[in-house]
Design a protein around this motif. Structure first.
Motif, short mmCIF file in Angstrom:
data_model
loop_
_atom_site.label_atom_id
_atom_site.label_comp_id
_atom_site.label_asym_id
_atom_site.label_seq_id
_atom_site.Cartn_x
_atom_site.Cartn_y
_atom_site.Cartn_z
N ASP A 87 -6.17 -9.79 -1.52
CA ASP A 87 -6.32 -8.83 -0.41
C ASP A 87 -4.98 -8.15 -0.15
O ASP A 87 -4.00 -8.82 0.20
CB ASP A 87 -6.80 -9.61 0.82
N GLY A 88 -4.92 -6.84 -0.35
CA GLY A 88 -3.68 -6.09 -0.09
C GLY A 88 -2.72 -6.11 -1.25
O GLY A 88 -2.21 -5.07 -1.68
N THR A 89 -2.50 -7.30 -1.82
CA THR A 89 -1.49 -7.46 -2.88
C THR A 89 -1.83 -6.64 -4.12
O THR A 89 -0.94 -6.14 -4.80
CB THR A 89 -1.38 -8.95 -3.26
N VAL A 90 -3.15 -6.51 -4.40
CA VAL A 90 -3.57 -5.73 -5.57
C VAL A 90 -3.15 -4.26 -5.40
O VAL A 90 -2.79 -3.60 -6.37
CB VAL A 90 -5.12 -5.85 -5.75
N GLY A 91 -3.16 -3.78 -4.16
CA GLY A 91 -2.77 -2.39 -3.92
C GLY A 91 -1.27 -2.19 -3.98
O GLY A 91 -0.79 -1.11 -4.32
N VAL A 92 -0.51 -3.25 -3.64
CA VAL A 92 0.95 -3.13 -3.68
C VAL A 92 1.45 -3.32 -5.11
O VAL A 92 2.11 -2.44 -5.68
CB VAL A 92 1.61 -4.15 -2.71
N LEU A 93 1.10 -4.46 -5.71
CA LEU A 93 1.59 -4.69 -7.09
C LEU A 93 0.87 -3.77 -8.07
O LEU A 93 1.46 -3.36 -9.08
CB LEU A 93 1.41 -6.17 -7.46
N GLY A 94 -0.38 -3.43 -7.78
CA GLY A 94 -1.10 -2.45 -8.62
C GLY A 94 -0.45 -1.08 -8.54
O GLY A 94 -0.34 -0.36 -9.53
N GLY A 95 0.01 -0.72 -7.35
CA GLY A 95 0.70 0.56 -7.17
C GLY A 95 2.01 0.57 -7.94
O GLY A 95 2.36 1.56 -8.60
N LEU A 96 2.74 -0.54 -7.87
CA LEU A 96 4.01 -0.63 -8.59
C LEU A 96 3.76 -0.54 -10.10
O LEU A 96 4.45 0.18 -10.83
CB LEU A 96 4.70 -1.96 -8.23
N GLU A 97 2.73 -1.26 -10.55
CA GLU A 97 2.41 -1.24 -11.99
C GLU A 97 1.98 0.17 -12.43
O GLU A 97 2.35 0.63 -13.52
CB GLU A 97 1.34 -2.29 -12.31
N ALA A 98 1.22 0.84 -11.57
CA ALA A 98 0.79 2.22 -11.90
C ALA A 98 2.02 3.10 -12.08
O ALA A 98 2.12 3.88 -13.03
CB ALA A 98 -0.13 2.76 -10.81
N MET A 99 2.99 2.97 -11.18
CA MET A 99 4.20 3.79 -11.27
C MET A 99 5.00 3.44 -12.53
O MET A 99 5.48 4.32 -13.24
CB MET A 99 5.06 3.60 -10.01
N ARG A 100 5.11 2.15 -12.82
CA ARG A 100 5.86 1.74 -14.02
C ARG A 100 5.17 2.25 -15.28
O ARG A 100 5.81 2.71 -16.21
CB ARG A 100 5.98 0.21 -14.08
N ALA A 101 3.82 2.16 -15.28
CA ALA A 101 3.07 2.59 -16.47
C ALA A 101 3.23 4.09 -16.68
O ALA A 101 3.42 4.56 -17.82
CB ALA A 101 1.60 2.23 -16.32
N LEU A 102 3.20 4.84 -15.59
CA LEU A 102 3.37 6.30 -15.71
C LEU A 102 4.77 6.63 -16.22
O LEU A 102 4.97 7.53 -17.03
CB LEU A 102 3.10 6.98 -14.36
N LYS A 103 5.74 5.86 -15.74
CA LYS A 103 7.12 6.08 -16.18
C LYS A 103 7.23 5.79 -17.68
O LYS A 103 7.78 6.59 -18.44
CB LYS A 103 8.04 5.16 -15.38
#
Ligand code: GLV
Ligand code: MN
Ligand code: MN
Length: 407
Positions: A87-103
Motif C-alpha cells: 500500500d503506497g510503497t508500490v507508487g513510491v518505489l514504482g515511481g522511482l523505478e519508472a524514472m530510472r528506467a526512462l533515464k
C-alpha cells in the motif's frame, strides 16, 4: 521488488503477526529510516532531492526545459498498524523505478519529472489522512494542522520539528499550475481486478471520505456495586451507536456507501470499572457526498435518542468531510491508448479507497493506475501484489510519464 522487500524491513516489530506485517507510523524511527534510505536511492541516481516543512519528499529529474511545470508521480510509505508492504510503497518505489528506467532508456524529458513521497497519507497518528497532500493543495489550514495531536498529546508542530522538518506549514502549499500532470500507481485494495482477471485499472474518480470523532460520556463506577438500574454505561451507548452506523450505511442499498468505526477508546479501561467515557472514530465514504451526509443525519437522529434513553451525552467532532475527485479525461485517454496499443486488458474504475491523488486533483490534472492485489486484501499483513502485475503497472506509469513530460 527487492527494494519493496527492503522497505518492508523498516517496521515496528509486531510479534502477533509472526513478522509478516508492516507498521510504519509517520515520524517514528522506522519512518525516518525509510525516508533516509529513499533519499539515498534517489541521490545515487543523480536526482535532485528536497523536503518541505511537513516532510513531503520531492525527487526531481530535471527536464531540458526546467521552467515548465513538471510532471509528477508518487504516493506514501507510511503504513497503518499491522499493514502489508504494498500500500503506497508500490507508487513510491514504482515511481522511482519508472524514472530510472526512462533515464536508462535515454529519454530526455522536456518537462522535469518529479516523484513525491507524501507525509502521513494514513491517519493513524494525527487522526486525519493525507496530511502532506492536504497541505500541498491548500485543503487544510496550516495552523490547525500544526495543532493536531497524537495520542500522547504531542502536536504535529512539535513532532515534525523533532524530526527535523522546520519552517511554516503555509510554505508547503503549491500553486494550482505547479504541476502539468499527476499520475499515481497504487494497488487496487479491492477485489474487482483479480475477480475479473484484468491486470490494470484506470481510475476515473475517487470516492469522498469523511471522518468524525464521537465522545460518549456516561457515569463510571464500581463493576460490582453500581446497580444495573442506576447505570449510564458509556460503552453500552457506544455499542448502539456503532450498530446505528452499520444499519444506516446498509440501508442506502448502495455498494459505494461504506462506514467503519475502527477505534474505540474506553475510559478508564479496567475490567471492574463501568466505562464512563468512550471515544469512537468513524470513517465514512461514498461516491455521492449527499448520500454520505444523509447517512450521517440518520446516525445523528439515533444519537439524540440514545442520549435520552441512556442518559449519556454524545458529542460529535468533524475531522474531515471531503469532496470526490475526478480524473483528467486527457490522462485517462493516454492510459487507455497505451493499453489498446499494447493489447493490455484494462478496466475503468472508481477508487473507493482514498489516496493523495484526491487532493492533488485540486491543483493538477490527475489519474491513477491500479494493479490487482491478492484476494482484494489490503491494510492487512497478507496484502500481496504479484511481481508481474507490479512490473506492468510500472511500465505503464513510465510510458505515460514520458508522454506527459514531452508535451
Ligand atoms: C487509505 O489508506 C484509505 O484509508 O483509503
Ligand atoms: Mn492505506
Ligand atoms: Mn495507500
Amino acid at each position: 521488488m527487492s527494494e519493496l522487500q527492503t522497505l518492508a524491513t523498516f517496521t515496528q516489530a509486531e510479534p502477533v503477526d509472526n513478522g509478516t506485517s508492516v507498521t510504519r507510523i509517520v515520524f517514528s524511527a522506522d519512518d525516518l529510516r525509510a525516508r533516509t534510505w529513499l533519499k539515498e536511492l534517489a541521490a545515487t541516481e543523480g536526482f535532485e532531492v528536497r523536503d518541505d516543512a511537513v516532510g513531503n519528499i520531492f525527487i526531481r529529474w530535471i527536464g531540458t526545459d526546467p521552467q515548465l511545470p513538471a510532471v509528477a508521480t508518487g504516493s506514501h510509505t507510511d503504513a497503518i498498524p499491522h499493514a502489508g508492504m504494498y500500500d503506497g510503497t508500490v507508487g513510491v518505489l514504482g515511481g522511482l523505478e519508472a524514472m530510472r528506467a526512462l533515464k536508462r532508456s535515454g529519454l530526455r524529458p522536456r518537462r522535469s519529472i518529479e516523484l513525491v513521497m507524501f507525509t502521513s497519507e494514513e491517519p493513524t497518528r494525527f487522526g486525519i489522512g493525507c496530511l502532506g497532500s492536504r497541505l500541498m493543495s491548500g485543503t487544510l489550514d496550516p495552523v490547525l494542522a500544526d495543532a493536531k495531536q497524537d495520542k500522547d498529546e504531542a502536536t504535529l508542530a512539535a513532532v515534525r520539528t523533532a524530526a527535523g522538518f522546520n519552517g511554516p506549514l503555509s510554505s508547503v502549499r503549491l500553486e494550482p499550475n505547479h504541476y502539468h500532470a499527476w499520475l499515481e500507481l497504487h494497488i487496487e485494495q479491492g477485489p474487482m481486478l483479480e475477480r475479473e482477471g484484468i491486470p490494470v485499472g484506470i481510475v476515473t474518480s475517487i470516492a469522498a471520505p469523511a471522518g468524525y470523532r464521537f465522545t460518549i460520556t456516561g457515569l463510571g463506577g464500581h463493576a460490582g456495586a453500581l446497580l444495573m438500574p442506576d447505570r449510564r454505561d458509556a460503552l453500552c451507548a457506544a455499542a448502539e451507536l456503532i450498530l446505528s452506523v452499520e444499519k444506516h450505511t446498509l440501508a442506502t442499498g448502495a455498494i459505494d456507501t461504506v462506514a467503519t468505526v475502527g477505534t474505540c477508546d474506553v475510559h478508564p479501561g479496567a475490567v471492574n470499572s463501568v466505562p464512563s467515557r468512550v471515544v469512537l472514530q468513524l470513517d465514512i465514504r461514498d461516491t455521492d457526498p449527499t448520500r454520505r451526509e444523509s447517512v450521517m443525519e440518520a446516525i445523528r437522529c439515533d444519537s439524540e435518542k440514545l442520549q435520552q434513553c441512556r442518559k449519556v451525552t454524545i458529542t460529535e467532532e468533524l475531522v474531515n468531510a471531503d469532496a470526490p475527485a475526478q480524473s483528467s479525461p486527457h490522462i485517462v485517454q493516454l492510459l487507455e491508448a497505451l493499453c489498446t496499443e499494447q493489447g493490455i486488458p484494462y478496466k475503468k474504475m472508481v477508487s473507493r479507497a482514498y489516496h493523495d491523488s484526491l487532493f492533488m486533483a485540486r491543483i493538477a490534472p490527475i489519474a491513477m493506475i491500479f494493479i490487482p492485489c491478492r484476494n482484494g486484501v489490503s491494510h492487512r499483513p497478507d496484502e500481496y501484489a504479484a511481481p508481474d502485475d507490479t512490473t506492468l503497472g510500472v511500465h505503464m506509469l513510465a510510458s505515460v510519464l514520458a508522454k506527459l513530460a514531452l508535451e
